[in-house]
Motif scaffolding. Structure first.
Motif, PDB file in Angstrom:
ATOM      1  N   ARG A  86      15.872 -53.290  -1.706  1.00  0.00           N
ATOM      2  CA  ARG A  86      17.023 -53.732  -0.917  1.00  0.00           C
ATOM      3  C   ARG A  86      18.023 -52.600  -0.734  1.00  0.00           C
ATOM      4  O   ARG A  86      18.508 -52.340   0.381  1.00  0.00           O
ATOM      5  N   ASN A  94       9.844 -59.675   2.209  1.00  0.00           N
ATOM      6  CA  ASN A  94      11.270 -59.477   1.934  1.00  0.00           C
ATOM      7  C   ASN A  94      11.882 -58.472   2.909  1.00  0.00           C
ATOM      8  O   ASN A  94      13.020 -58.645   3.378  1.00  0.00           O
ATOM      9  N   SER A 138      12.648 -54.928  -6.757  1.00  0.00           N
ATOM     10  CA  SER A 138      13.208 -55.652  -5.614  1.00  0.00           C
ATOM     11  C   SER A 138      14.588 -55.117  -5.255  1.00  0.00           C
ATOM     12  O   SER A 138      14.934 -54.963  -4.074  1.00  0.00           O
TER      13      SER A 138
END
Length: 347
Positions: free
Chosen positions: A183, A230, A179
């Motif tokens: 990002r 996301n 994750s």
């Protein structure tokens, strides 16, 4: 004498690795020096390139390396000499080794045909190196596997511990690492000037791959649909002035001021929805120009297709199939796009 020298070398290698094993197990990843990281990655990279071989395509190798170096230039870690290489395998995969060694497989470059898509993948892998995730994995997984491998290896026959080291490194990152790489990769790709939708489109393509084609790129990641969710949240933070809309047979850009003509066909390995996301990203890039001028739009042609530019930003490539699906000639369609984009940006 030769056998005695080989035995001594085996003992020396074992002693060296055992000492480093004790050190790594007792130290945090941050205490593993950059020179040690590079040494580990160099050995693993040699093994990878012997096992898979590099694609014999100088133009493709140079293209991938250029994209990667563009991302490195805006990354949070520049104390390494990064390399980006394409391996000759049909696998849809990519991975990063300690020390700045990043590999993508030919199967992935076949799937991700645009520079922006490849930038999204490479941004993710650069992020793993920036945060030293592979070193964390090595520390976590090195254990008895390497010791057993060394004990059984016949170094006089050229067998070494690289397979076990590589296995330990690529055993799978934690969900939090993945994750974080998404990002950071998103931010790096955007900062390098690539389309903000690059990573989203890459993830959408990965999601569309059939289960039999899926490889290590999917191992231990958060679910692909969660990653897409996301990524859309990251995009929301940019406050892009247009929205992508989809129907059963087309996709288009819209806001309160109007909308673009719908895209109804695929092109360059991109579905109509993926092309529309790229269009939205390019409109965002125009909106971020310090001195927007509606007179800066340009039409260019390669004799078959028409390209719409704003200054030096390639907004979209329109094909004869696009014109046929719209029921008008290509130049008229291109001018309709320019008119609609100007309207969208007037909001």
């Amino acid at each position: 004498m030769k056998r005695m020298a080989a035995s001594f070398m085996s003992f020396a290698v074992l002693s060296f690795l055992f000492c480093n094993f004790i050190f790594i197990r007792s130290a945090s990843a941050n205490l593993i020096s950059v020179s040690q990281e590079i040494a580990i990655g160099t050995d693993a990279a040699k093994y990878v390139e012997e096992k898979y071989k590099l694609v014999d395509d100088a133009a493709l190798q140079a293209r991938v390396n250029k994209i990667g170096q563009n991302i490195v230039a805006v990354s949070g870690r520049k104390d390494l000499k990064y390399t980006f290489k394409v391996l000759d395998s049909d696998d849809v995969n990519a991975f990063a080794l300690p020390g700045g060694f990043i590999y993508v497989f030919r199967g992935l470059t076949d799937k991700m045909q645009t520079d922006d898509e490849l930038a999204g993948i490479l941004g993710h892998e650069v992020a793993h190196i920036v945060k030293r995730h592979s070193i964390n994995q090595l520390q976590k997984n090195i254990g008895l596997t390497i010791l057993a491998t060394i004990l059984l290896a016949k170094t006089e026959n050229g067998l070494t511990a690289e397979p076990a080291i590589l296995s330990a490194i690529t055993a799978g990152y934690s969900r939090s690492d993945e994750s974080q790489a998404d990002r950071i990769g998103f931010d790096e790709t955007l900062a390098a000037g690539y389309n903000p939708y690059s990573m989203l489109i890459g993830l959408m393509k990965l999601d569309s791959i059939s289960p039999r084609e899926k490889t290590d790129l999917f191992s231990d990641h958060p679910g692909i649909l969660k990653r897409i969710e996301n990524m859309k949240k990251y995009l929301d933070t940019l406050k892009i002035p247009v929205q992508v809309k989809e129907t059963d047979s087309s996709a288009y850009i819209a806001n309160a001021s109007g909308q673009t003509p719908p895209l109804k066909v695929s092109a360059e390995g991109l579905s109509q929805l993926e092309r529309t996301y790229f269009l939205a990203g390019n409109i965002y890039k125009i909106s971020m120009q310090p001195a927007y001028n509606p007179d800066y739009y340009i039409l260019d042609s390669d004799g078959s297709n028409i390209y719409i530019y704003y200054d030096d930003i390639n907004i979209i490539k329109l094909t004869p199939d696009d014109a046929a699906s719209a029921g008008i000639d290509l130049t008229t369609l291109a001018r309709e796009y320019i008119t609609s984009i100007k309207l969208l940006l007037s909001a």
